[in-house]
Design an enzyme around this catalytic site. Structure first.
Site, PDB file in Angstrom:
ATOM      1  CE  LYS A  35       9.507   0.562   8.350  1.00 55.18           C
ATOM      2  NZ  LYS A  35       9.875   1.975   8.598  1.00 55.18           N
ATOM      3  CG  LEU A  88      15.496   3.353   4.091  1.00 54.67           C
ATOM      4  CD1 LEU A  88      15.989   3.452   5.523  1.00 54.67           C
ATOM      5  CD2 LEU A  88      16.664   3.314   3.126  1.00 54.67           C
ATOM      6  N   GLY A  89      12.009   0.627   2.322  1.00 53.50           N
ATOM      7  CA  GLY A  89      11.158  -0.554   2.407  1.00 53.50           C
ATOM      8  C   GLY A  89       9.778  -0.287   1.856  1.00 53.50           C
ATOM      9  CB  ILE A 140      -0.994   0.002   1.182  1.00 55.01           C
ATOM     10  CG1 ILE A 140      -0.285  -0.268   2.515  1.00 55.01           C
ATOM     11  CG2 ILE A 140      -2.077  -1.016   0.963  1.00 55.01           C
ATOM     12  CD1 ILE A 140       0.125   0.929   3.246  1.00 55.01           C
ATOM     13  CB  ALA A 141       3.067   3.056   1.437  1.00 51.27           C
ATOM     14  CB  ALA A 142       6.922   1.339  -2.353  1.00 48.55           C
ATOM     15  CB  ALA A 143       9.294   4.636   1.899  1.00 48.95           C
ATOM     16  CG  ASP A 165      12.752  11.170   7.470  1.00 52.16           C
ATOM     17  OD1 ASP A 165      12.753  12.227   6.799  1.00 52.16           O
ATOM     18  OD2 ASP A 165      12.590  10.052   6.958  1.00 52.16           O
TER      19      ASP A 165
END
Length: 663
Positions: free
Chosen positions: A210, A193-194, A188-191, A344
């Site tokens: 995650k 680092l993961g 549902i989300a990709a950043a 962050d």
């Protein structure tokens, strides 16, 4: 490289988004590198997916010397990486230059904004972090670019589910379907680092899972090695650069390597909850340790909306500006009270929950600031407010921006120029970005050096201010911060802050009542301001040796106030006596002087402020006063005031008698 096909009983299997079973063929590692070949009944031999997976060590501590030794023996790999970064970067820069030559307005060109996002994505996690920081600065980045860079927070290209499932099994010891009752078919989300999946535990709790990207350590270490080498070269060759660039990069490297260890992130989340979870309308998600390891983190699922989605938040009846105020108060406690701070805080990590709370996510990049630095920052704020640039220069020495041997003579007036636009107005009207920009120019001109800890603090504050400006262009972080600083000055017993309080309240030996009024007015707006605590600590401090300087001068001021009251009463009494009885022989007693009258007015206003402060209760006033009056230290203060007042009264009586004899 040898390939070994696993027997059916020992194969790793997982369900893809279509429900088909995937069989994994193990590739034996060779020199620490292996390949995972994924077979699916729906894929032909031609379309088999092959993904490289690096064998990673158990520990992920950042060791720049070890990294240096590793890459010094691999110059061709380093050169390839440098070229891989330079080639697309120079191509993009040339494209922008060419557009400008043709009269194209680059800031309004969505095509170039998309290219920039794609470029940073291709360059890898280190560069994505830069893009994330820029995505929070609407005052620096044009709207079209801002919109694209915002996608770097959680809309990056995902890696295959099969790799994520493999990592879950390796880290948690069971296949995903054996651990989770539900798991979203796609991330549902990709950043950077993961990537994150939504799931549900067998016990019914909704969770976010995650999973770390493959080959992450290798991609980040080579970029850190190259950037560190460049930083060292610049530091040696460019004399005007006095900051510890290598130290700053090492600080960043430490934080990123910690961020790659999800056990450490889970511990950070729990520590964050212990320190700040009690703050009103702050929410910290729970960590499920039985389903967490180094490359997999399972935490409570938070239903919410990004703070920057202002329209959606408004439709839910939630005040986004209030949540930013909550975030500022939380950040102040992080930076100035406990020192453990979220480094962050981009919009992807701050959510407005449906019940109107501010939820913090992603505790991978955290940092700490030591007590001397925390107190030094508060002192610097006080000295800026006070326009005391001599002391401000000394603060920068204590904060390690200047060496003790530095000649401060030319720097002190330079500070005056930096804050010149604050003259005649509240410093709270300034924003952090403008101050840091002006200070950056100052640091370039004079022998300043930026300590490593400062970079992450500024990144955190400037990022938070960027979100605030996005929500409300007129938002002033310093204006929201000053009530907290005022509260700390009035309640913190630390010697450093008591000295700052003295510097704020006294100038040339004279008490500045207006400053005390402003402190009390600001402090009462702080969420956790405790009036009882202020009163008790004030009495303890004033009656101690440390409070001698303030005590002696306050006694003088209160005696002046009492004297003014006495003079006014006597003056009024003699006036009435003359009017009603006609005793013309009675000399009219002089009233209070202008200075005494002003002191009296200040005391009245302060009592008014205290009366309007949250926590002031007339019903509790009598027992509070009784408790204060039985304090032996208060007796000593009372004796001092009584003695001074008696001395003044006797002296005035003698003057009156002498004046009568002369008549």
């Amino acid at each position: 490289m040898m390939v070994k096909s696993l027997p059916p009983s020992s194969r790793s299997t997982a369900e893809d988004s279509r429900g088909s079973e995937l069989s994994l063929i193990e590739v034996l590692p060779e020199n620490g590198t292996g390949a995972l070949v994924i077979n699916s009944p729906e894929l032909s031999e031609k379309h088999k997916q092959t993904v490289l997976v690096k064998a990673e060590p158990e520990t992920l501590g950042y060791d720049p010397e070890e990294i240096k030794a590793h890459y010094q023996s691999k110059p061709l790999q380093v050169l390839r990486r440098i070229l891989a970064v330079l080639q697309p970067t120079l191509s993009y820069v040339f494209g922008i230059w060419w557009d400008r030559q043709r009269g194209i307005v680059v800031k309004n060109d969505r095509r170039r904004a998309v290219q920039l996002r794609e470029l940073l994505t291709r360059l890898g996690p280190a560069y994505i972090k830069i893009g994330q920081a820029l995505s929070t600065r609407p005052d620096l980045v044009p709207p079209l670019y801002l919109e694209e860079l915002t996608k770097l927070q959680d809309q990056l290209p995902p890696f295959p589910n099969e790799i994520a499932y493999q990592f879950i099994e390796e880290e948690l010891g069971s296949r995903p379907e054996e651990i989770y009752a539900e798991l979203s078919p796609e991330p549902i989300a990709a950043a950077s680092l993961g990537q994150v999946y939504k799931g549900k535990l067998k016990t019914g709790e909704e969770v976010a899972i995650k999973v770390q990207r493959p080959d992450l350590r290798e991609r980040i270490t080579i970029d850190l090695y190259i950037l560190r080498y460049l930083a060292g070269w610049v530091q040696r060759k460019v004399k005007r650069v006095r900051s510890d660039l290598v130290g700053i990069l090492d600080e960043l490297g430490d934080r990123i390597f910690e961020e790659m260890d999800y056990i450490h992130e889970g511990e950070n989340a729990e520590r964050f909850f212990e320190l700040y979870g009690h703050i009103k309308d702050i929410y910290v998600p729970k960590i499920y340790w039985e389903y967490t390891n180094r490359r997999v983190l399972t935490m409570e699922w938070i239903n919410g909306i990004k703070l920057t989605q202002t329209q959606e938040i408004k439709e839910l009846g939630i005040d986004a500006r209030y949540l930013i105020e909550v975030g500022v108060q939380c950040s102040l406690r992080q930076l100035l009270e406990h020192g453990f701070f979220h480094a962050d805080p981009h919009p992807g990590n701050l959510l407005a929950t449906f019940d109107g709370k501010l939820a913090y996510l992603d505790f991978g990049m955290m940092s700490e600031i030591k007590p001397p630095q925390r107190y030094g920052l508060i002192e610097a704020i006080v000295h800026v407010v006070n326009r005391d640039f001599d002391s401000l220069a000394q603060d920068y020495v204590k904060l390690e921006f200047l060496s003790p041997e530095t000649d401060l003579t030319p720097i002190i007036p330079a500070f005056g120029k930096v804050f010149a636009n604050a003259q005649g107005a509240s410093v709270a009207e300034l924003n952090i970005k403008s101050i840091t920009d002006d200070l950056s120019e100052l640091m370039y001109e004079y022998p300043f050096r930026v300590p490593p800890y400062y970079a992450l603090i500024i990144r955190s504050l400037v990022t938070l201010e960027g979100i605030a400006i996005y929500i409300d262009p007129n938002f002033k972080v310093l204006s929201e911060a000053y009530p907290y600083v005022s509260k700390r000055l009035l309640t913190d017993p630390a010697d450093e802050l008591r000295t700052s309080l003295r510097d704020l309240l006294f100038k040339d030996g004279k008490f500045r009542w207006n400053r005390l009024e402003n402190l009390l007015k600001n402090a009462r707006n702080s969420q956790d301001y405790d009036l009882d605590l202020v009163m008790n600590q004030s009495v303890d401090f004033l009656s101690s040796e440390r409070g001698a300087f303030i005590r002696d001068r306050l006694v003088d001021e209160f005696v002046n106030g009492l004297d003014a009251v006495g003079k006014n009463v006597l003056h009024n009494f003699t006036y009435v006596l003359r009017e009603r009885v006609g005793l013309t022989a009675v000399n009219e007693m002089p009233g209070a002087t202008v200075e005494q009258q002003q002191t009296l007015e200040h005391i009245k206003r302060i009592f008014g402020i205290l009366r309007e402060t949250r926590g002031f209760d007339p019903a509790k006033l009598a027992p509070q006063l009784t408790q204060v009056l039985v304090n032996p230290r208060v007796h000593h203060l009372g004796q001092q005031i009584a003695n001074r007042f008696t001395q003044k009264a006797v002296a005035r009586l003698i003057r009156q008698l002498l004046a009568a004899e002369e008549i």
